[in-house]
Design a protein around this motif. Structure first.
Motif, PDB file in Angstrom:
ATOM      1  N   HIS A 173       0.810  -1.261  -0.103  1.00 60.33           N
ATOM      2  CA  HIS A 173      -0.079  -0.123  -0.001  1.00 60.33           C
ATOM      3  C   HIS A 173       0.956   1.239   0.137  1.00 60.33           C
ATOM      4  O   HIS A 173       0.334   2.271   0.424  1.00 60.33           O
ATOM      5  CB  HIS A 173      -0.799  -0.032   1.062  1.00 60.33           C
ATOM      6  CG  HIS A 173      -1.891  -1.129   0.906  1.00 60.33           C
ATOM      7  ND1 HIS A 173      -3.027  -1.192   0.020  1.00 60.33           N
ATOM      8  CD2 HIS A 173      -1.833  -2.469   1.200  1.00 60.33           C
ATOM      9  CE1 HIS A 173      -3.743  -2.381  -0.027  1.00 60.33           C
ATOM     10  NE2 HIS A 173      -2.955  -3.224   0.769  1.00 60.33           N
ATOM     11  N   CYS A 182      -7.616   1.813  -4.689  1.00 65.95           N
ATOM     12  CA  CYS A 182      -7.421   0.767  -3.861  1.00 65.95           C
ATOM     13  C   CYS A 182      -8.368   0.563  -2.755  1.00 65.95           C
ATOM     14  O   CYS A 182      -8.732   1.809  -2.492  1.00 65.95           O
ATOM     15  CB  CYS A 182      -5.958   1.077  -3.402  1.00 65.95           C
ATOM     16  SG  CYS A 182      -5.414  -0.608  -2.518  1.00 65.95           S
ATOM     17  N   CYS A 226      -8.154   0.305   0.163  1.00 65.29           N
ATOM     18  CA  CYS A 226      -7.410   0.929   1.176  1.00 65.29           C
ATOM     19  C   CYS A 226      -7.597   2.655   1.459  1.00 65.29           C
ATOM     20  O   CYS A 226      -7.215   3.192   2.295  1.00 65.29           O
ATOM     21  CB  CYS A 226      -5.828   0.885   1.554  1.00 65.29           C
ATOM     22  SG  CYS A 226      -5.012   1.718   0.428  1.00 65.29           S
ATOM     23  N   CYS A 275      -1.684   2.247  -5.372  1.00 63.83           N
ATOM     24  CA  CYS A 275      -0.900   1.289  -4.481  1.00 63.83           C
ATOM     25  C   CYS A 275      -0.142   0.347  -5.392  1.00 63.83           C
ATOM     26  O   CYS A 275      -0.713  -0.067  -6.545  1.00 63.83           O
ATOM     27  CB  CYS A 275      -1.908   0.692  -3.511  1.00 63.83           C
ATOM     28  SG  CYS A 275      -2.482   1.796  -2.361  1.00 63.83           S
TER      29      CYS A 275
HETATM   30 ZN   LIG Z   1      -3.943   0.475  -0.945  1.00 71.83          ZN
END
Ligand SMILES: [Zn+2]
Length: 300
Positions: free
Chosen positions: A157, A174, A176, A181
């Motif tokens: 990440h 992503c 996240c 990432c």
């Molecule tokens: Zn990510």
């Protein structure tokens, strides 16, 4: 005897190792769906069954996605969401009546390969999973480095280091919350997405590798781009950690040409005249997770 358990989203795998690392028993069951206490019971039953088969009791190590938050003592970051917010290690200790060690599955992978796998003998080892996601873990002198946030090695990440590709500037969203990432490029789905965007056709990672070997131009183009991205991303790890060995696992790690091509590409990205770091393929394949969980109780 050491028992290692790989608690995944779809299956729970367990192995019993003797003191030399030989497998004495192995079992696999489906993971109970979205039910925390059923998961605890399933693991308890699995241990009982394994010990009956092996004829002795063992130490217990568990590998699973996510980690125990040092701040709360509860599971975080697991894609098996029913585990998040639970004191999984303590509940298992209570159910099993003995201490339990629990680690992130990428950590278990790296520990397995550093203990008696492809990275055995390496002083500083970086373990990489190139699978559905991109994970990583650090083992130094046979010991896992977890970090004060329990995220050491989670390079997937970080943003992809800059390269020649214009389309990389913002990158894919992503889960996240960030864009671009490393995981969105270097995971199996990332590789497959690049192939689909380039050709308009869907192919699996292994099919892309096969086609490139047969001289297919778009497959070669996509795989060459993948190798450059992997080389750049690993170069930033080498500049920080300077590992003896980087060991690759997960579905994409089965592509053999990575091990010859990537070390030829990474040199200009690394701040060194010569690069001694070795790039190797995992020795224990899909068994690294359970074996590493068992090795959370280190060899004598
Ligand atoms: Zn990510």
């Amino acid at each position: 005897m050491r028992i290692g358990i790989d608690l995944g989203g779809t299956k729970i795998e367990a192995v019993a190792l003797d003191r030399t690392g030989q497998e004495v028993a192995r079992l696999r069951i489906p993971t109970p769906k979205d039910d925390y206490w059923a998961t605890i019971r399933a693991i308890t039953d699995l241990v009982k069954q394994l010990e009956e088969e092996a004829g002795e009791a063992g130490s217990i190590g568990i590998g699973t996605p996510g980690a125990i938050s040092p701040a709360t003592g509860l599971i975080k970051n697991s894609n098996s969401v029913c585990l998040n917010g639970q004191p999984l290690d303590r509940d298992l200790e209570h159910a099993l009546g003995r201490p339990v060690r629990l680690e992130n599955d990428a950590n278990c992978f790296a520990l397995s390969e550093a203990t008696d796998g492809a990275a055995a003998g390496g002083s500083v080892v970086f373990g990489v999973i190139l699978g559905t996601g991109v994970g990583g873990a650090i083992v130094i002198d046979g010991k896992l480095v977890s970090g004060c946030n329990a995220i050491a090695g989670e390079w997937g990440h970080n943003p992809l280091p800059a390269g020649p590709g214009e389309q990389e500037r913002r990158g894919q969203a992503c889960y996240c919350g960030q864009h671009g990432c490393i995981e969105t490029f270097l995971s199996g789905p990332g590789l497959e997405r690049d192939y689909a965007a380039t050709t308009g056709n869907k192919r699996s990672a292994s099919e892309i590798a096969e086609q490139a070997q047969e001289g297919d131009h778009p497959a070669e183009l996509v795989l060459t781009r993948y190798e450059d991205r992997l080389a750049r991303s690993l170069a930033s790890i080498i500049n920080i950690l300077d590992p003896d060995v980087i060991v690759l696992g997960g579905g994409v790690s089965k592509i053999d040409r990575l091990y010859t091509n990537v070390p030829q590409i990474w040199t200009p990205y690394i701040f060194s005249d010569v690069v001694a770091t070795q790039l190797v393929k995992a020795q224990h394949g899909d068994s690294s997770g359970v074996r590493g969980a068992a090795w959370l109780w280190p060899p004598d």
